[in-house]
Design a protein around this motif. Structure first.
Motif, PDB file in Angstrom:
ATOM      1  N   ARG A  30      53.098   5.991  33.438  1.00 19.41           N
ATOM      2  CA  ARG A  30      51.898   5.151  33.427  1.00 19.41           C
ATOM      3  C   ARG A  30      52.276   3.691  33.577  1.00 19.41           C
ATOM      4  O   ARG A  30      53.404   3.297  33.310  1.00 19.41           O
ATOM      5  CB  ARG A  30      51.152   5.322  32.102  1.00 19.41           C
ATOM      6  N   HIS A  31      51.279   2.885  33.955  1.00 24.86           N
ATOM      7  CA  HIS A  31      51.437   1.435  34.007  1.00 24.86           C
ATOM      8  C   HIS A  31      51.381   0.896  32.577  1.00 24.86           C
ATOM      9  O   HIS A  31      50.883   1.572  31.675  1.00 24.86           O
ATOM     10  CB  HIS A  31      50.322   0.808  34.847  1.00 24.86           C
ATOM     11  N   PRO A  32      51.850  -0.332  32.353  1.00 21.51           N
ATOM     12  CA  PRO A  32      51.796  -0.907  30.997  1.00 21.51           C
ATOM     13  C   PRO A  32      50.390  -0.961  30.393  1.00 21.51           C
ATOM     14  O   PRO A  32      50.237  -0.882  29.180  1.00 21.51           O
ATOM     15  CB  PRO A  32      52.364  -2.310  31.190  1.00 21.51           C
ATOM     16  N   ASP A  33      49.357  -1.053  31.237  1.00 24.74           N
ATOM     17  CA  ASP A  33      47.989  -1.111  30.705  1.00 24.74           C
ATOM     18  C   ASP A  33      47.417   0.274  30.398  1.00 24.74           C
ATOM     19  O   ASP A  33      46.266   0.398  29.984  1.00 24.74           O
ATOM     20  CB  ASP A  33      47.068  -1.858  31.664  1.00 24.74           C
ATOM     21  N   GLY A  34      48.197   1.338  30.597  1.00 24.97           N
ATOM     22  CA  GLY A  34      47.763   2.693  30.264  1.00 24.97           C
ATOM     23  C   GLY A  34      47.171   3.473  31.412  1.00 24.97           C
ATOM     24  O   GLY A  34      46.892   4.654  31.277  1.00 24.97           O
ATOM     25  N   THR A  35      46.974   2.844  32.559  1.00 24.79           N
ATOM     26  CA  THR A  35      46.440   3.559  33.708  1.00 24.79           C
ATOM     27  C   THR A  35      47.579   4.282  34.430  1.00 24.79           C
ATOM     28  O   THR A  35      48.749   3.967  34.240  1.00 24.79           O
ATOM     29  CB  THR A  35      45.753   2.593  34.691  1.00 24.79           C
ATOM     30  N   ALA A  36      47.201   5.238  35.253  1.00 20.78           N
ATOM     31  CA  ALA A  36      48.197   6.014  35.986  1.00 20.78           C
ATOM     32  C   ALA A  36      47.841   6.050  37.460  1.00 20.78           C
ATOM     33  O   ALA A  36      46.679   5.902  37.832  1.00 20.78           O
ATOM     34  CB  ALA A  36      48.272   7.426  35.432  1.00 20.78           C
TER      35      ALA A  36
ATOM     36  N   THR B  62      75.334   6.282  26.724  1.00 21.44           N
ATOM     37  CA  THR B  62      73.896   6.100  26.881  1.00 21.44           C
ATOM     38  C   THR B  62      73.426   6.713  28.195  1.00 21.44           C
ATOM     39  O   THR B  62      74.201   6.858  29.139  1.00 21.44           O
ATOM     40  CB  THR B  62      73.499   4.610  26.876  1.00 21.44           C
ATOM     41  N   VAL B  63      72.154   7.072  28.224  1.00 23.58           N
ATOM     42  CA  VAL B  63      71.534   7.600  29.435  1.00 23.58           C
ATOM     43  C   VAL B  63      70.464   6.609  29.867  1.00 23.58           C
ATOM     44  O   VAL B  63      69.595   6.234  29.084  1.00 23.58           O
ATOM     45  CB  VAL B  63      70.906   8.983  29.183  1.00 23.58           C
ATOM     46  N   HIS B  64      70.552   6.170  31.114  1.00 30.91           N
ATOM     47  CA  HIS B  64      69.557   5.245  31.669  1.00 30.91           C
ATOM     48  C   HIS B  64      68.632   6.050  32.579  1.00 30.91           C
ATOM     49  O   HIS B  64      69.088   6.789  33.448  1.00 30.91           O
ATOM     50  CB  HIS B  64      70.239   4.128  32.463  1.00 30.91           C
ATOM     51  N   ARG B  65      67.336   5.906  32.355  1.00 34.56           N
ATOM     52  CA  ARG B  65      66.342   6.583  33.192  1.00 34.56           C
ATOM     53  C   ARG B  65      65.639   5.550  34.041  1.00 34.56           C
ATOM     54  O   ARG B  65      65.199   4.521  33.544  1.00 34.56           O
ATOM     55  CB  ARG B  65      65.334   7.311  32.307  1.00 34.56           C
ATOM     56  N   SER B  66      65.536   5.812  35.330  1.00 34.32           N
ATOM     57  CA  SER B  66      64.800   4.905  36.216  1.00 34.32           C
ATOM     58  C   SER B  66      63.734   5.690  36.967  1.00 34.32           C
ATOM     59  O   SER B  66      63.918   6.863  37.294  1.00 34.32           O
ATOM     60  CB  SER B  66      65.743   4.195  37.183  1.00 34.32           C
ATOM     61  N   ILE B  67      62.613   5.015  37.216  1.00 31.43           N
ATOM     62  CA  ILE B  67      61.461   5.648  37.862  1.00 31.43           C
ATOM     63  C   ILE B  67      61.024   4.771  39.023  1.00 31.43           C
ATOM     64  O   ILE B  67      60.913   3.546  38.877  1.00 31.43           O
ATOM     65  CB  ILE B  67      60.303   5.801  36.860  1.00 31.43           C
ATOM     66  N   ALA B  68      60.768   5.392  40.167  1.00 33.99           N
ATOM     67  CA  ALA B  68      60.321   4.649  41.347  1.00 33.99           C
ATOM     68  C   ALA B  68      59.218   5.426  42.055  1.00 33.99           C
ATOM     69  O   ALA B  68      59.324   6.649  42.225  1.00 33.99           O
ATOM     70  CB  ALA B  68      61.483   4.413  42.298  1.00 33.99           C
ATOM     71  N   LEU B  69      58.168   4.733  42.442  1.00 35.77           N
ATOM     72  CA  LEU B  69      57.090   5.350  43.204  1.00 35.77           C
ATOM     73  C   LEU B  69      57.550   5.522  44.643  1.00 35.77           C
ATOM     74  O   LEU B  69      57.942   4.560  45.312  1.00 35.77           O
ATOM     75  CB  LEU B  69      55.827   4.474  43.157  1.00 35.77           C
ATOM     76  N   LEU B  70      57.520   6.752  45.145  1.00 34.70           N
ATOM     77  CA  LEU B  70      57.897   7.020  46.534  1.00 34.70           C
ATOM     78  C   LEU B  70      56.693   6.955  47.461  1.00 34.70           C
ATOM     79  O   LEU B  70      56.767   6.402  48.551  1.00 34.70           O
ATOM     80  CB  LEU B  70      58.559   8.396  46.653  1.00 34.70           C
ATOM     81  N   ARG B  71      55.577   7.569  46.993  1.00 39.79           N
ATOM     82  CA  ARG B  71      54.369   7.592  47.819  1.00 39.79           C
ATOM     83  C   ARG B  71      53.156   7.758  46.909  1.00 39.79           C
ATOM     84  O   ARG B  71      53.130   8.645  46.060  1.00 39.79           O
ATOM     85  CB  ARG B  71      54.448   8.758  48.815  1.00 39.79           C
ATOM     86  N   ALA B  72      52.170   6.919  47.075  1.00 42.31           N
ATOM     87  CA  ALA B  72      50.947   7.017  46.287  1.00 42.31           C
ATOM     88  C   ALA B  72      50.045   8.089  46.879  1.00 42.31           C
ATOM     89  O   ALA B  72      50.066   8.346  48.082  1.00 42.31           O
ATOM     90  CB  ALA B  72      50.221   5.675  46.270  1.00 42.31           C
ATOM     91  N   GLY B  73      49.242   8.706  46.015  1.00 39.26           N
ATOM     92  CA  GLY B  73      48.286   9.712  46.464  1.00 39.26           C
ATOM     93  C   GLY B  73      48.889  11.104  46.483  1.00 39.26           C
ATOM     94  O   GLY B  73      50.090  11.291  46.340  1.00 39.26           O
ATOM     95  N   GLY B  74      48.011  12.076  46.621  1.00 36.56           N
ATOM     96  CA  GLY B  74      48.420  13.473  46.671  1.00 36.56           C
ATOM     97  C   GLY B  74      47.264  14.346  46.227  1.00 36.56           C
ATOM     98  O   GLY B  74      46.346  13.893  45.557  1.00 36.56           O
ATOM     99  N   ASN B  75      47.331  15.620  46.577  1.00 37.22           N
ATOM    100  CA  ASN B  75      46.235  16.525  46.251  1.00 37.22           C
ATOM    101  C   ASN B  75      46.394  17.169  44.874  1.00 37.22           C
ATOM    102  O   ASN B  75      45.687  18.100  44.537  1.00 37.22           O
ATOM    103  CB  ASN B  75      46.092  17.606  47.334  1.00 37.22           C
ATOM    104  N   TRP B  76      47.314  16.713  44.050  1.00 39.83           N
ATOM    105  CA  TRP B  76      47.557  17.267  42.719  1.00 39.83           C
ATOM    106  C   TRP B  76      46.995  16.377  41.604  1.00 39.83           C
ATOM    107  O   TRP B  76      47.293  16.582  40.437  1.00 39.83           O
ATOM    108  CB  TRP B  76      49.054  17.473  42.501  1.00 39.83           C
ATOM    109  N   GLY B  77      46.184  15.400  41.955  1.00 43.46           N
ATOM    110  CA  GLY B  77      45.661  14.444  40.988  1.00 43.46           C
ATOM    111  C   GLY B  77      44.863  15.063  39.853  1.00 43.46           C
ATOM    112  O   GLY B  77      44.853  14.545  38.743  1.00 43.46           O
ATOM    113  N   ASN B  78      44.164  16.173  40.105  1.00 45.34           N
ATOM    114  CA  ASN B  78      43.352  16.806  39.069  1.00 45.34           C
ATOM    115  C   ASN B  78      44.006  18.044  38.475  1.00 45.34           C
ATOM    116  O   ASN B  78      43.392  18.753  37.693  1.00 45.34           O
ATOM    117  CB  ASN B  78      41.973  17.184  39.639  1.00 45.34           C
ATOM    118  N   GLN B  79      45.254  18.316  38.846  1.00 49.24           N
ATOM    119  CA  GLN B  79      45.939  19.495  38.323  1.00 49.24           C
ATOM    120  C   GLN B  79      46.448  19.254  36.910  1.00 49.24           C
ATOM    121  O   GLN B  79      46.671  18.117  36.499  1.00 49.24           O
ATOM    122  CB  GLN B  79      47.097  19.897  39.236  1.00 49.24           C
TER     123      GLN B  79
END
Length: 169
Positions: free
Chosen positions: A88-94, A111-128
């Motif tokens: 999620r974004h810092p404001d709580g939206t996704a 230590t384990v470092h986790r990184s997250i990157a958006l590859l592509r916005a959108g998709g047909n799984w939004g309501n799954q």
């Protein structure tokens, strides 16, 4: 990956992390010399990477693909972690989309470092349903089935199983 394989990996990760750590922390084992044993941590850098689908709530729906390392425990732990993740974004939206999640273990700092990157916005799984919610629903359904089987509620009559009334001595 199939749901069964995902459930097995999650069970393994839970067993390796969730069950073992509280047991060790609760008992405080020491050797004969009063020194606490240390876990055997890997001596080399580890890296795993997953491409995941995220729904409109920010839950990971499924792992689309992944790259593993040679350490099976690290693979299971990171796979289980990514299935339970919220992005999620810092404001709580996704934002519905395809994300890359990578884990890097540093043997010097442990230590384990986790990184997250958006590859592509959108998709047909939004309501799954998210993967973690799906696993919880499956676990609850299986627990109810087990409880019903143990109570004998859903068992057929014995005569229906045997085919006729049991013989008398």
């Amino acid at each position: 990956m199939t749901k069964r394989l995902a459930a097995q990996a999650l069970a393994l990760a839970t067993l390796l992390t969730g069950a073992a750590v509280p047991a060790l922390a609760a008992t405080h084992p020491t050797s004969a010399h009063g020194i606490k044993p240390q876990p055997m941590l890997p001596h080399e850098r580890l890296h795993t990477e997953f491409v995941v689908e995220v729904n409109s709530k920010g839950q990971v729906v499924r792992v689309k693909s992944g790259k593993s390392c040679k350490n099976y425990t690290f693979n299971a732990q990171t796979y289980g972690n990514v299935l339970q993740m919220w992005i999620r974004h810092p404001d709580g939206t996704a934002e519905v989309g395809l994300y890359r999640v990578s884990y890097d273990y540093d043997p010097k700092t442990h230590t384990v470092h986790r990184s997250i990157a958006l590859l592509r916005a959108g998709g047909n799984w939004g309501n799954q349903l998210g993967a973690a919610d799906d696993m919880m629903n499956t676990a609850n359904r299986e627990a109810r089935a087990f409880k019903n089987a143990r109570s004998g509620k859903n068992l057929p009559p014995l005569n229906a199983i045997v085919g006729s009334p049991s013989p008398h001595p």
